[in-house]
Design an enzyme around this catalytic site. Sequence first.
Site, PDB file in Angstrom:
ATOM      1  N   TYR A 145      73.175   0.188  -3.226  1.00 34.84           N
ATOM      2  CA  TYR A 145      72.697   1.324  -2.417  1.00 34.84           C
ATOM      3  C   TYR A 145      72.671   2.613  -3.241  1.00 34.84           C
ATOM      4  O   TYR A 145      71.727   3.392  -3.189  1.00 34.84           O
ATOM      5  CB  TYR A 145      73.603   1.514  -1.193  1.00 34.84           C
ATOM      6  CG  TYR A 145      73.067   2.526  -0.218  1.00 34.84           C
ATOM      7  CD1 TYR A 145      72.227   2.142   0.820  1.00 34.84           C
ATOM      8  CD2 TYR A 145      73.384   3.887  -0.347  1.00 34.84           C
ATOM      9  CE1 TYR A 145      71.713   3.068   1.705  1.00 34.84           C
ATOM     10  CE2 TYR A 145      72.858   4.822   0.531  1.00 34.84           C
ATOM     11  CZ  TYR A 145      72.023   4.415   1.570  1.00 34.84           C
ATOM     12  OH  TYR A 145      71.512   5.336   2.440  1.00 34.84           O
ATOM     13  N   PHE A 190      43.621  16.014  -2.883  1.00 37.60           N
ATOM     14  CA  PHE A 190      43.464  14.696  -2.294  1.00 37.60           C
ATOM     15  C   PHE A 190      43.802  14.845  -0.806  1.00 37.60           C
ATOM     16  O   PHE A 190      44.549  15.734  -0.435  1.00 37.60           O
ATOM     17  CB  PHE A 190      44.424  13.719  -2.982  1.00 37.60           C
ATOM     18  CG  PHE A 190      44.348  12.327  -2.427  1.00 37.60           C
ATOM     19  CD1 PHE A 190      43.208  11.554  -2.630  1.00 37.60           C
ATOM     20  CD2 PHE A 190      45.382  11.790  -1.690  1.00 37.60           C
ATOM     21  CE1 PHE A 190      43.128  10.273  -2.110  1.00 37.60           C
ATOM     22  CE2 PHE A 190      45.303  10.515  -1.174  1.00 37.60           C
ATOM     23  CZ  PHE A 190      44.173   9.750  -1.382  1.00 37.60           C
ATOM     24  N   ASP A 191      43.269  13.961   0.057  1.00 37.71           N
ATOM     25  CA  ASP A 191      43.402  14.233   1.504  1.00 37.71           C
ATOM     26  C   ASP A 191      44.845  14.267   2.022  1.00 37.71           C
ATOM     27  O   ASP A 191      45.172  15.105   2.856  1.00 37.71           O
ATOM     28  CB  ASP A 191      42.494  13.329   2.366  1.00 37.71           C
ATOM     29  CG  ASP A 191      42.465  11.884   1.919  1.00 37.71           C
ATOM     30  OD1 ASP A 191      43.356  11.502   1.138  1.00 37.71           O
ATOM     31  OD2 ASP A 191      41.576  11.135   2.339  1.00 37.71           O
ATOM     32  N   ASP A 223      49.465  17.002  -9.371  1.00 42.95           N
ATOM     33  CA  ASP A 223      49.333  15.781  -8.570  1.00 42.95           C
ATOM     34  C   ASP A 223      48.993  14.697  -9.591  1.00 42.95           C
ATOM     35  O   ASP A 223      47.874  14.604 -10.077  1.00 42.95           O
ATOM     36  CB  ASP A 223      48.236  15.960  -7.520  1.00 42.95           C
ATOM     37  CG  ASP A 223      48.098  14.731  -6.627  1.00 42.95           C
ATOM     38  OD1 ASP A 223      48.678  13.680  -6.957  1.00 42.95           O
ATOM     39  OD2 ASP A 223      47.405  14.824  -5.598  1.00 42.95           O
ATOM     40  N   ALA A 250      48.935  11.296 -10.002  1.00 46.43           N
ATOM     41  CA  ALA A 250      48.632   9.876  -9.773  1.00 46.43           C
ATOM     42  C   ALA A 250      47.968   9.223 -10.998  1.00 46.43           C
ATOM     43  O   ALA A 250      48.293   8.100 -11.358  1.00 46.43           O
ATOM     44  CB  ALA A 250      47.733   9.717  -8.554  1.00 46.43           C
ATOM     45  N   LYS A 294      48.951   4.031  -8.649  1.00 48.43           N
ATOM     46  CA  LYS A 294      47.740   4.154  -9.472  1.00 48.43           C
ATOM     47  C   LYS A 294      48.128   3.832 -10.918  1.00 48.43           C
ATOM     48  O   LYS A 294      48.319   2.688 -11.253  1.00 48.43           O
ATOM     49  CB  LYS A 294      47.134   5.566  -9.334  1.00 48.43           C
ATOM     50  CG  LYS A 294      47.221   6.176  -7.928  1.00 48.43           C
ATOM     51  CD  LYS A 294      46.301   5.549  -6.923  1.00 48.43           C
ATOM     52  CE  LYS A 294      46.482   5.988  -5.483  1.00 48.43           C
ATOM     53  NZ  LYS A 294      46.641   7.366  -5.141  1.00 48.43           N
ATOM     54  N   HIS A 354      37.262   6.806  10.015  1.00 50.33           N
ATOM     55  CA  HIS A 354      36.630   5.771   9.184  1.00 50.33           C
ATOM     56  C   HIS A 354      37.426   4.478   9.123  1.00 50.33           C
ATOM     57  O   HIS A 354      36.873   3.413   8.915  1.00 50.33           O
ATOM     58  CB  HIS A 354      36.342   6.304   7.778  1.00 50.33           C
ATOM     59  CG  HIS A 354      37.569   6.736   7.035  1.00 50.33           C
ATOM     60  ND1 HIS A 354      38.255   7.884   7.361  1.00 50.33           N
ATOM     61  CD2 HIS A 354      38.240   6.178   6.014  1.00 50.33           C
ATOM     62  CE1 HIS A 354      39.296   8.009   6.566  1.00 50.33           C
ATOM     63  NE2 HIS A 354      39.319   6.981   5.728  1.00 50.33           N
TER      64      HIS A 354
END
Length: 459
Positions: A72, A124-125, A215, A217, A258, A450
């Site tokens: 843990y 990014f969204d 960001d 990624a 990614k 979507h």
Amino acid sequence: MKKYVAEPFKIKMVETIKMTTREEREELLKKANYNVFALNSGDVYIDMLTDSGTGAMSDKQWAGMMTGDEAYAGARGFFELEDAVHEIFDYKFVQPVHQGRGAEKVLFPLIVKKGHYVISNMFFDTTRAHVELAGGKAMDLVCPEALDTKTYADFKGNMDLEKMKEFIEEVGKENIDAVVMTLTNNSAGGQPVSVANVKAASEIAKANGLKVIIDAARYAENSYFVKQREKGYENKSISEIVKETFSYADAFTMSAKKDAIVNMGGAIGVKDDEELFKAVKGMTIPYEGFVTYGGLAGRDLSALAIGLKEGINEDYLYYRIGQIEYLGDKLKEAGIPFQYPVGGHAVFLDAKALLPHIPYYEFPGQALACEMYLEAGVRCCDIGSYLLGVDPETGEQLESKMEFTRLAVPRRVYTQAHFDVIVEALKEIKKRASEMKGYRITWEPKVLRHFTAKLEPLK
Ligand SMILES: *Cc1c(COP(=O)(O)O)cnc(C)c1O
């Protein structure tokens, strides 16, 4: 014409994919209400829906899974991750989290104040959503080259530095909290950002007392493009380029699904601000879990630490970007329009140019995605007006600037022949493009439609 770069690996385990007939696919797509997200992946031949969490882990990563320490607190995987982050990014502190948006959820409320702005080359969204959930306002200031799909530019992902200065002047630095540099610029088609641009944006930010967050990624793919395209970096190693790029920021949020080539995982990096890192740890415990696991299993931490290093291997990146450039060159030769040049993780087909007779409110990007599935069992998705949705006040369909169909390429998963199948399918589609019809939505939810909306083809 780019030659296919042979894989710098061999295959030790295979996963069977199902072959279907066109008649079967017609039935399956109808049953999915013409929404590719409703297809079972078992009915998809080549899955280019996303490059997120869909990569193939290496034998070394799988070995890390087997020997992962499931304690843990203080599990070995955490220290492996810490070592990797020190080595690759030269950041003092790292906090694992369950995925990219977990990093955003923990970090942004610590930085963003109510009603203040956060500026980005392009959010990014989920990143935009977490700025807004923290009470902030998200502002995209991408360079104008990003919007011109036909003309080559080296760094279409860049921040528009002039606009950035004007914006700071206009709203006042006291009303802005941070600058987020998204590398590569996912929403602009996986387009790279130059080191010079990161540095200049950081200098402007620092002069105005703003924090700089990366960001991260696609930290590796971005650095590879820098090595290929930016003057002065051609003889630097990817590792040196990553270190320099990240030296201009204060912190990063990362989706490890990614470039770190794991199926689930993420991280927050803090360069040297110990107070900020203490606050990050404080937020992590209630949201993500104890600080040495942050929502991940011990085995995931080990695989992530290994994946971070594999992601910057130059032979791998040469193959990875080469694969996508190969696809782009084949499409160019066949006269299929797409965002040019290709990005690091995807090809964005220009559905507006291929299907000019289908208006935005009949969703050309979605029509092309459906046609790709019918033609060859290839799954890809709309990045256009169908994705954009309706005006929340008037309920009217919004018109997207670009109508893309995105082919996102999973890492280390598909081979040259799969790419050739995609190119052949698009050549067939191009022949009968003028006969193709648009779509109509028969049901849609209120947000993020979507994923679950139902559609039908127009007669
Ligand atoms: C995927 C992605 C995220 C969000 O990460 P998740 O792991 O999907 O939560 C954030 N920013 C960028 C640029 C991404 O590509």
